[in-house]
Design a protein around this motif. Structure first.
Motif, PDB file in Angstrom:
ATOM      1  N   TYR A  33       0.835  -1.192   0.000  1.00 22.14           N
ATOM      2  CA  TYR A  33       0.000   0.000   0.000  1.00 22.14           C
ATOM      3  C   TYR A  33       0.879   1.255   0.000  1.00 22.14           C
ATOM      4  O   TYR A  33       1.974   1.265   0.568  1.00 22.14           O
ATOM      5  N   ASP A  34       0.387   2.317  -0.618  1.00 17.29           N
ATOM      6  CA  ASP A  34       1.014   3.635  -0.524  1.00 17.29           C
ATOM      7  C   ASP A  34       0.431   4.330   0.700  1.00 17.29           C
ATOM      8  O   ASP A  34      -0.768   4.652   0.719  1.00 17.29           O
ATOM      9  N   VAL A  35       1.254   4.556   1.706  1.00 20.92           N
ATOM     10  CA  VAL A  35       0.740   5.040   2.990  1.00 20.92           C
ATOM     11  C   VAL A  35       1.234   6.456   3.266  1.00 20.92           C
ATOM     12  O   VAL A  35       2.440   6.730   3.238  1.00 20.92           O
ATOM     13  N   THR A  36       0.292   7.340   3.549  1.00 24.51           N
ATOM     14  CA  THR A  36       0.584   8.702   3.999  1.00 24.51           C
ATOM     15  C   THR A  36      -0.015   8.885   5.388  1.00 24.51           C
ATOM     16  O   THR A  36      -1.158   8.482   5.635  1.00 24.51           O
ATOM     17  N   MET A  37       0.758   9.463   6.290  1.00 23.54           N
ATOM     18  CA  MET A  37       0.252   9.839   7.604  1.00 23.54           C
ATOM     19  C   MET A  37       0.205  11.359   7.696  1.00 23.54           C
ATOM     20  O   MET A  37       1.180  12.037   7.373  1.00 23.54           O
ATOM     21  N   ILE A  38      -0.936  11.900   8.146  1.00 24.68           N
ATOM     22  CA  ILE A  38      -1.068  13.334   8.388  1.00 24.68           C
ATOM     23  C   ILE A  38      -1.073  13.527   9.901  1.00 24.68           C
ATOM     24  O   ILE A  38      -1.981  13.061  10.595  1.00 24.68           O
ATOM     25  N   VAL A  39      -0.040  14.196  10.406  1.00 23.14           N
ATOM     26  CA  VAL A  39       0.233  14.196  11.846  1.00 23.14           C
ATOM     27  C   VAL A  39       0.480  15.613  12.367  1.00 23.14           C
ATOM     28  O   VAL A  39       0.896  16.503  11.613  1.00 23.14           O
ATOM     29  N   PHE A  63       7.898  14.646   4.384  1.00 21.74           N
ATOM     30  CA  PHE A  63       9.094  13.836   4.181  1.00 21.74           C
ATOM     31  C   PHE A  63       8.690  12.363   4.181  1.00 21.74           C
ATOM     32  O   PHE A  63       7.536  12.018   4.489  1.00 21.74           O
ATOM     33  N   ILE A  64       9.625  11.509   3.822  1.00 25.39           N
ATOM     34  CA  ILE A  64       9.384  10.059   3.840  1.00 25.39           C
ATOM     35  C   ILE A  64      10.253   9.439   4.920  1.00 25.39           C
ATOM     36  O   ILE A  64      11.454   9.703   4.994  1.00 25.39           O
ATOM     37  N   HIS A  65       9.641   8.625   5.774  1.00 25.20           N
ATOM     38  CA  HIS A  65      10.380   7.944   6.837  1.00 25.20           C
ATOM     39  C   HIS A  65      10.038   6.459   6.805  1.00 25.20           C
ATOM     40  O   HIS A  65       8.880   6.082   6.975  1.00 25.20           O
ATOM     41  N   GLU A  66      11.047   5.641   6.527  1.00 23.28           N
ATOM     42  CA  GLU A  66      10.901   4.189   6.487  1.00 23.28           C
ATOM     43  C   GLU A  66       9.742   3.768   5.572  1.00 23.28           C
ATOM     44  O   GLU A  66       8.949   2.889   5.907  1.00 23.28           O
ATOM     45  N   GLY A  67       9.646   4.428   4.437  1.00 20.92           N
ATOM     46  CA  GLY A  67       8.660   4.069   3.427  1.00 20.92           C
ATOM     47  C   GLY A  67       7.305   4.712   3.588  1.00 20.92           C
ATOM     48  O   GLY A  67       6.424   4.545   2.730  1.00 20.92           O
ATOM     49  N   VAL A  68       7.094   5.445   4.681  1.00 21.63           N
ATOM     50  CA  VAL A  68       5.810   6.094   4.952  1.00 21.63           C
ATOM     51  C   VAL A  68       5.943   7.587   4.669  1.00 21.63           C
ATOM     52  O   VAL A  68       6.884   8.240   5.146  1.00 21.63           O
ATOM     53  N   ILE A  69       5.013   8.139   3.892  1.00 21.96           N
ATOM     54  CA  ILE A  69       5.000   9.573   3.634  1.00 21.96           C
ATOM     55  C   ILE A  69       4.395  10.285   4.844  1.00 21.96           C
ATOM     56  O   ILE A  69       3.289   9.946   5.285  1.00 21.96           O
ATOM     57  N   ILE A  70       5.125  11.240   5.394  1.00 19.70           N
ATOM     58  CA  ILE A  70       4.663  11.983   6.557  1.00 19.70           C
ATOM     59  C   ILE A  70       4.343  13.412   6.129  1.00 19.70           C
ATOM     60  O   ILE A  70       5.200  14.122   5.590  1.00 19.70           O
ATOM     61  N   LYS A  71       3.100  13.839   6.347  1.00 24.25           N
ATOM     62  CA  LYS A  71       2.700  15.216   6.092  1.00 24.25           C
ATOM     63  C   LYS A  71       2.223  15.822   7.413  1.00 24.25           C
ATOM     64  O   LYS A  71       1.460  15.192   8.148  1.00 24.25           O
ATOM     65  N   THR A  72       2.696  17.024   7.709  1.00 24.07           N
ATOM     66  CA  THR A  72       2.459  17.591   9.034  1.00 24.07           C
ATOM     67  C   THR A  72       1.616  18.861   8.960  1.00 24.07           C
ATOM     68  O   THR A  72       1.544  19.527   7.927  1.00 24.07           O
TER      69      THR A  72
END
Length: 397
Positions: A33-39, A63-72
């Protein structure tokens, strides 16, 4: 590759949360899966599990951390109004296939995002509510707040395609709200630890462990010190704390037991098994009379202990007590609100019954190996996602 796009919505948890990032997000990436986290960011910074801000890394807004896209987003700019709220706008912009909300208010945003995409974009997305706890908890909120939030929850659940939660009792609670809900229990289990050692063999001393936050607000710090003091009057007990106070707080161990309380500080998630190598019993104390969540809890530390073959010492509750008694992997103090003296009595019993303690240790590890490690829990997670992605209706008998 799966190519389905997942968007995890977070309003309160740190982005490196063990359940959200370390287990679920990384497992989904592994599955394709393509995973994005909004945090959330606080005062411009992301924050660690102990609330300490990351001032020297993770500084980019995306940014990308360990394959997960992180949007803040800036937590101070949350408005709960879809027209102006940053989490809502970031979530809508993703146009993901599956949204995965982790708190009561992130579910609120998830439901609003789903409605918006359906009405404005003609896009049918799926929504998962990952309920780490019961919210609202009728024991800890005033009646008017409970009624308001409960009404909100009932309405939000109409948009939810699947509920994930952490214990069988919380699952049953959701089904009393709506018996037609799809609900799956995914325990807070870690990946199976290596190098299992049967506990309780060292008869010269007994080491009990608390993993996580310590605070005098909850009373657990005072109770830990009192347990240590009582037990050391007649046995050799060490109390090991893996974790500690949250960022900005401090505490001092009384001088008379300072050599008996071992502080590791906050450690990396993957280092926990090494820190538990000398632990004989894992301690969890929750006043189950004051919170439905405490009564129904199955916290990370419960499975972290069992994963390392460490029997659990708990007070009377619902799910933890049932689990311990079913699998004979610990000791239950038969009180909703156990005192330091109650726990000390249980520890004296464990110290005098090493054969039973060692058998509990074997049972603890066995139940994780066979049934409840993250290796098994991620299969449940994958099933939830695959069912949501499938066009075929599946029936379970």
């Amino acid at each position: 590759m799966n190519n389905k796009k997942v968007c995890m919505l977070v309003t309160e948890h740190p982005f490196l949360d063990a359940r959200i990032f370390k287990k679920e997000a990384k497992s989904l990436v592994k599955k394709g899966y393509d995973v994005t986290m909004i945090v959330p960011r606080r005062n411009g910074y992301l924050f660690d599990v102990n609330s300490r801000p990351f001032t020297d890394k993770f500084l980019k807004q995306t940014f990308i951390h360990e394959g997960v896209i992180i949007k803040t987003y800036d937590i101070s700019k949350r408005t709960f109004n879809p027209l102006t709220d940053p989490l809502f706008h970031l979530g809508v912009a993703e146009e993901a296939d599956i949204y995965h909300a982790h708190e009561f208010y992130s579910l609120h945003y998830g439901a609003e995002i789903k409605r918006f995409l359906r009405e404005k974009k003609k896009k049918d997305v799926k929504l998962i509510y990952d309920s780490h706890e019961i919210d609202p908890d009728p024991f800890t909120t005033t009646d008017d707040i409970f009624q308001r939030k409960y009404k909100m929850l009932v309405n939000m659940l109409k948009e939810v395609n699947h509920v994930i939660t952490v214990s069988e009792s919380i699952k049953a609670w959701f089904l009393t709200i709506d018996p037609t809900l799809s609900v799956e229990v995914i325990y807070n289990s870690p990946p199976l630890a290596n190098n299992f050692i049967t506990r309780g063999k060292n008869k010269q001393k007994l080491t009990i462990c608390h993993e996580g936050n310590v605070s005098d607000k909850t009373g657990n710090l005072t109770k830990m010190c009192k347990i240590t003091e009582i037990c050391n009057a007649s046995m050799n007990l060490n109390f090991k704390i893996i974790g500690g106070v949250l960022h900005g707080n401090s505490f001092t161990v009384p001088p008379n037991i300072s050599n008996k309380v071992i502080m590791t500080g906050w450690v990396d998630y993957h280092s926990i098994p090494n820190e538990m190598a000398d632990v004989d019993l894992g301690w969890i104390d929750r006043d189950s009379s004051k919170s439905l969540n405490f009564m129904y809890a199955m916290p990370n530390k419960f499975f972290s202990y069992l994963n390392n073959g460490i029997p659990v010492l708990v007070n009377k509750s619902s799910d933890m007590e049932y689990f311990v008694r079913t699998f004979r992997c610990g000791i239950v103090v038969n009180k909703l609100n156990a005192t330091a003296s109650d726990y000390a009595e249980a520890l004296l019993y464990a110290n005098s019954n090493r054969n039973k303690l060692m058998q509990m240790s074997i049972n603890a590890r066995k139940v994780m190996e066979e049934l409840f490690s993250w290796n098994e829990m991620e299969k449940r997670l994958f099933d939830v996602y695959e069912n949501l992605s499938s066009t075929n209706i599946k029936y379970f008998i």
